[in-house]
Write a protein that holds these residues in place. Sequence first.
Motif, mmCIF file in Angstrom:
data_model
loop_
_atom_site.group_PDB
_atom_site.id
_atom_site.type_symbol
_atom_site.label_atom_id
_atom_site.label_comp_id
_atom_site.label_asym_id
_atom_site.label_seq_id
_atom_site.Cartn_x
_atom_site.Cartn_y
_atom_site.Cartn_z
ATOM 1 N N ALA A 61 1.927 -8.257 1.764
ATOM 2 C CA ALA A 61 2.748 -7.769 2.870
ATOM 3 C C ALA A 61 2.159 -6.506 3.480
ATOM 4 O O ALA A 61 2.244 -6.301 4.700
ATOM 5 N N THR A 62 1.552 -5.656 2.662
ATOM 6 C CA THR A 62 0.932 -4.421 3.173
ATOM 7 C C THR A 62 -0.161 -4.753 4.181
ATOM 8 O O THR A 62 -0.243 -4.145 5.253
ATOM 9 N N ASN A 63 -1.011 -5.728 3.833
ATOM 10 C CA ASN A 63 -2.053 -6.155 4.775
ATOM 11 C C ASN A 63 -1.441 -6.634 6.082
ATOM 12 O O ASN A 63 -1.905 -6.277 7.181
ATOM 13 N N PHE A 64 -0.386 -7.442 5.975
ATOM 14 C CA PHE A 64 0.205 -8.044 7.161
ATOM 15 C C PHE A 64 0.967 -7.026 8.012
ATOM 16 O O PHE A 64 1.094 -7.209 9.222
ATOM 17 N N ILE A 65 1.474 -5.968 7.384
ATOM 18 C CA ILE A 65 2.137 -4.910 8.170
ATOM 19 C C ILE A 65 1.129 -4.256 9.102
ATOM 20 O O ILE A 65 1.393 -4.082 10.302
ATOM 21 N N PHE A 66 -0.029 -3.902 8.567
ATOM 22 C CA PHE A 66 -1.043 -3.235 9.389
ATOM 23 C C PHE A 66 -1.519 -4.135 10.528
ATOM 24 O O PHE A 66 -1.592 -3.704 11.690
#
Length: 365
Positions: A61-66
Motif C-alpha cells: 500500500a505504501t508503494n501505491f500511495i506514492f
Amino acid sequence: MEKTPKWVDVALIPLLNLLIAFVISGIVVLLIGEDPIKAIKVMVSGALGSPYGWGYTLYYATNFIFTGLAVAVAYHASQFNIGGEGQATLGGLGVALVLLAFPWPHWTIALIAAMAGGAIFGAAWAAIPAYLQAKRGSHIVITTIMFNFIGAAVLNYMLVNVLRPRGSMDPATARFGASTHLPTFHDFPLVGQFFSKSVPANVSFFVAILACYLVWVLIWRTKLGFEIRAFGRSESAARYAGISPVKIVMAAMLISGGLAGLMAINNVMGEAHRLVLNSVEGAGFIGIAVALMGRNHPFGVFLAALLFGFLYQGGGELALETTIPRELITVIQALVILFTGAFDNMLRAPIESFFVARANARKEA
C-alpha cells in the motif's frame, strides 16, 4: 436543480462499483472450478488475518500511495501521467546513488537525503515529457509511456555497466550500509512484538501518510493548487485569468514525478537495501487505478492503496494455497479499474437520477 449528496459520489458509487467487480470476479472463479467463498477467505486471511499479512499489505500500500498521489496531482492539471513506472524507476536510481555515495551515520539523515535523491530523479524524468507537452504540444500520455521503457533501459545499463560490484553476476548494486536501514514495524515500540523481522513494512508508510496530507494542502489550500485545479477545469479560462499553462504543466508534472520517485524509499531503501532490476514491479501502473478509484483525492488514494495492497498480498496467498493462478488477481484488479473508471458512469447516472428525483419530490411535497 437539486444536486446529488456528496456521500453518494465519494462513498456509495465507488462501493457499489467495487461490489460489482468482486461479484463478477467470483463468477470467474466459479467458472474455473474453484470455490469463490473459499478464495475470499484465503485472501482475507492472507492479507489481514495475521501481523505478517498486515505487514506485507501495508508495504504494498505504501508503494501505491506514492504512485497514486503522483497520478492524482498531474490529473488535477488535466495531465494524464502514465509515466509513474519510469519515474519510480529513476527515483530508485537516485536513492541508490545517494545511499552509496557516503557512509551515512544514521538512518534519519540517510532517509532525508534518499528522499531528496528519489524526488529529484523522479521529477527530472517527468520534466522532459512535461516540457514537450508544454512547449511542443507532444501528448503527455505518449511521451510518458515512452519514458517508462527508456527509464528501464537506463537502469539496466547503470546496473550492468556502472553500479554492479566487481565480480558479481547479479545486475544489482552493492548493499547499502546497515546504518541506512529503515526501522520496520518489528522495531516499533508496543506494536513491534506482533510483527516478525521478515515483515517489510517500514517507517516510509508514515512518510506516505504525510505525503497525503501535504498533497491535500497543496491542491486545496495554496495558490499554486488553485491554479492547477483552475487550469485542469478549463485551460482557456485559466489563460484568461493570467495563469501560465507552461508553469502549471511543468509544476504539476515535476511534483507528480517527485512523488513517484519517493516510492523508492520504501522498496529500494526500506525493503531490498539495494537497487535491483524491476524493483518497481508495476506499482507505477497500479497507481493509475488507485488514483481513479480514490477520485484523485489524497484520502481516497490512501483508501484505494490499502485495497490494492490487500489484493496484492491476498493474491499471493491465494496462488500459494489454491490452484487459482495469480493472474486471476490481475483480472480482479482489471475489473476494479473497469468499473471504477470506464464503467463509472454506467452506475452513476441512474443513482444520481434517483437521488435527484427523490430530493425534488420532497421539495414539492
